[in-house]
Design a protein around this motif. Structure first.
Motif, mmCIF file in Angstrom:
data_model
loop_
_atom_site.group_PDB
_atom_site.id
_atom_site.type_symbol
_atom_site.label_atom_id
_atom_site.label_comp_id
_atom_site.label_asym_id
_atom_site.label_seq_id
_atom_site.Cartn_x
_atom_site.Cartn_y
_atom_site.Cartn_z
ATOM 1 N N LEU A 1 10.439 24.065 -33.881
ATOM 2 C CA LEU A 1 11.061 23.072 -32.998
ATOM 3 C C LEU A 1 10.580 21.669 -33.367
ATOM 4 C CD1 LEU A 1 12.823 22.363 -30.574
ATOM 5 C CD2 LEU A 1 10.884 22.812 -29.091
ATOM 6 N N ASP B 1 8.966 32.567 -35.348
ATOM 7 C CA ASP B 1 8.170 33.171 -34.275
ATOM 8 C C ASP B 1 6.973 32.314 -33.872
ATOM 9 O OD1 ASP B 1 9.706 35.394 -33.990
ATOM 10 O OD2 ASP B 1 8.731 36.416 -35.651
ATOM 11 N N HIS C 1 19.857 32.342 -37.334
ATOM 12 C CA HIS C 1 18.733 33.096 -36.740
ATOM 13 C C HIS C 1 17.432 32.850 -37.496
ATOM 14 C CE1 HIS C 1 20.594 35.508 -33.606
ATOM 15 N NE2 HIS C 1 21.668 35.540 -34.366
ATOM 16 N N GLY D 1 6.708 29.175 -33.246
ATOM 17 C CA GLY D 1 6.947 28.074 -32.311
ATOM 18 C C GLY D 1 6.807 26.698 -32.930
ATOM 19 N N ALA E 1 19.161 26.013 -28.632
ATOM 20 C CA ALA E 1 20.210 25.105 -28.140
ATOM 21 C C ALA E 1 20.544 24.055 -29.188
ATOM 22 C CB ALA E 1 19.750 24.444 -26.847
ATOM 23 N N LEU E 2 19.511 23.519 -29.835
ATOM 24 C CA LEU E 2 19.762 22.482 -30.860
ATOM 25 C C LEU E 2 20.512 23.070 -32.055
ATOM 26 C CD1 LEU E 2 16.409 20.483 -30.795
ATOM 27 C CD2 LEU E 2 18.677 19.590 -30.316
ATOM 28 N N SER F 1 18.868 38.476 -27.132
ATOM 29 C CA SER F 1 18.624 39.640 -27.986
ATOM 30 C C SER F 1 19.811 40.601 -27.988
ATOM 31 C CB SER F 1 17.361 40.383 -27.556
ATOM 32 O OG SER F 1 16.261 39.544 -27.709
ATOM 33 N N GLY F 2 20.999 40.074 -27.983
ATOM 34 C CA GLY F 2 22.174 40.921 -28.150
ATOM 35 C C GLY F 2 22.715 41.521 -26.869
ATOM 36 N N ARG G 1 11.768 28.302 -27.599
ATOM 37 C CA ARG G 1 12.879 29.053 -28.196
ATOM 38 C C ARG G 1 14.210 28.569 -27.629
ATOM 39 N NH1 ARG G 1 13.478 33.550 -31.310
ATOM 40 N NH2 ARG G 1 15.415 34.692 -31.052
ATOM 41 N N ARG H 1 23.308 34.980 -28.062
ATOM 42 C CA ARG H 1 22.686 36.119 -28.749
ATOM 43 C C ARG H 1 21.242 35.820 -29.113
ATOM 44 N NH1 ARG H 1 26.984 38.395 -33.029
ATOM 45 N NH2 ARG H 1 25.348 39.920 -33.333
#
Lengths: 202, 238
Positions: free
Chosen positions: B28, B23, B18, B25, B101-102, B157-158, B96, B153
């Protein structure tokens, strides 16, 4: 298997054509990323996994707005463009409109804070049932607040439509009164969101 | 702290994925290359171990195809993932989704590599063909679960439903991609080829392995090989 590209194109089998087009798209993205100054490794990665890297072409997300910032900006911009053109006598309400927008943006910022807490990996991994219950409460409150903001935005859109209808019927004198009445109602709803936030969980 | 080498990146992907999803961006752009390299290396290593069952050219083919089995499904499912995790009418962010995914698939690849010695040991004991297939599928499923759960997740966000849907969707697409790019473990007696003729899907294939409907003759050759389009070693007919 029927291919969208037919049986053969330029002598290539269908999967070869698809793979060639995929790599071509990846190469284009790689060139764009190189021109934007991204690392070489990122540009090379784009050749093989470009759908995952398309986000790099977008401007970096602004950190000042909440999750509904774009919708709030769009709704108010449309209304601010409509009012002077269709109901110039309602120009006095612009101050109220700005205040309403500020209140909504503040509520949207609170959603962002809640989203960050909900996405916190430390809390996600919490084994405690109490923590999980608190997170569920926060999630429910967040969803309620988001729904309320969406309702207010719907009200802003309806107000714009009403202004347009008044312009069509040429009952110009009433426009200011209608706008003022609507804005007051919307303000009341936003205040209710703020009060709900300050009260905390039921 | 930003991981600077592949081992530290691998550790970060396993221990606290996580934290890699920042935040602003920008992550990536910084991490796409290293994550893709890590995934490719780990998946190729796992493919090499899978190819050990048959040896020869299969070592190379499996090492080349396994990275594609892990990466292609993500490339295909990005739009569906964005729609699954839409909030307030807005699809999940492209940056995001791409980064999550990566990181997720790198996690799967690292876990596969961690499980590779065990698979190598079992394959060195020359288990029956059907068991070798089931071990591979089961191993991929077990190693895939933590990575795909993280993906769900991180984007949702869960929330349970989108997370479960993500695991199911990407899991099924990975399984079917594996089926399309088979063989990884070659049918006994069949010629080693890069790809098999397309037939059926992963569920029917695994069903056959699980419920033992493969009829094998005394020489260990499946009787329906000719029907399924396999070519026997050295040409000729079954």
């Amino acid at each position: 298997m029927v291919s969208a590209f037919g049986d053969a194109w330029l002598g290539l089998p269908p999967w070869g054509t698809a793979a060639g087009l995929y790599l071509l798209a990846g190469l284009c993205l790689a060139l764009l990323l190189t021109r934007q100054g991204h690392p070489t490794g990122t540009a090379l990665s784009a050749c093989v996994a470009w759908p995952l890297l398309l986000g790099l072409l977008q401007a970096r997300p602004a950190q000042t707005g909440g999750p509904l910032a774009v919708r709030i900006a769009a709704a108010f911009q449309a209304l601010e463009e409509t009012l002077p053109a269709q109901a110039p006598e309602a120009a006095a309400c612009v101050g109220e409109l700005t205040a309403l927008r500020a209140s909504l943006s503040a509520a949207d910022q609170r959603l962002r804070v809640a989203d960050r807490i909900l996405a916190d990996p430390c809390l996600q991994a919490g084994e405690s049932g109490a923590v999980r219950a608190d997170l569920d409460t926060l999630r429910a409150a967040r969803d309620r607040a988001a729904a309320e903001i969406a309702e207010v935005l719907g009200g802003v859109h309806r107000l714009r439509i009403q202004v347009g209808m008044l312009a069509l019927t040429e009952i110009r004198g009433e426009a200011a009164g209608v706008v003022e009445h609507h804005l007051r109602q919307l303000h009341a709803r936003v205040r209710a969101i703020e009060e709900l936030s300050s009260l905390g969980p039921p | 702290m930003e991981p600077r080498t592949l081992p530290t990146l691998a550790a970060a992907v396993l221990a606290h994925p996580h934290r890699l999803l920042d935040d602003d961006g920008a992550a990536l752009s910084r991490l796409a290359g290293p994550l893709l390299l890590l995934t490719t290396l780990c998946a190729a290593l796992f493919g090499l171990v899978v190819g050990c069952y048959d040896g020869g050219w299969q070592l190379l083919w499996a090492a080349l195809k396994l990275p594609a089995v892990l990466l292609l499904p993500l490339v295909v499912t990005v739009p569906a993932l964005r729609a699954l995790h839409a909030r307030d009418g807005e699809p999940a962010g492209l940056r995001r989704t791409g980064l999550a995914a990566l990181v997720a698939i790198a996690r799967v690849a690292i876990l596969c590599t961690a499980a590779a010695p065990l698979l190598w040991l079992v394959y060195s004991l020359h288990p029956p063909y059907a068991l070798a297939i089931l071990l591979l599928a089961g191993g991929l499923g077990l190693c895939g679960l933590p990575g795909l759960t993280f993906l769900g997740r991180a984007l949702g966000s869960g929330r349970f439903a989108p997370t479960a849907a993500t695991v199911l969707l990407v899991g099924v697409v990975i399984a079917q991609t594996g089926w399309l790019l088979r063989p990884f473990v070659v049918t006994p007696g069949a010629e080693v080829t890069l790809l098999c003729p397309r037939a059926g899907d992963v569920f029917s294939g695994l069903g056959v392995r699980l419920f033992g409907r493969v009829r094998v003759d005394d020489a260990g050759v499946p009787r329906d090989c000719a029907e399924r389009g396999y070519v026997p070693r050295g040409g000729g007919s079954w």
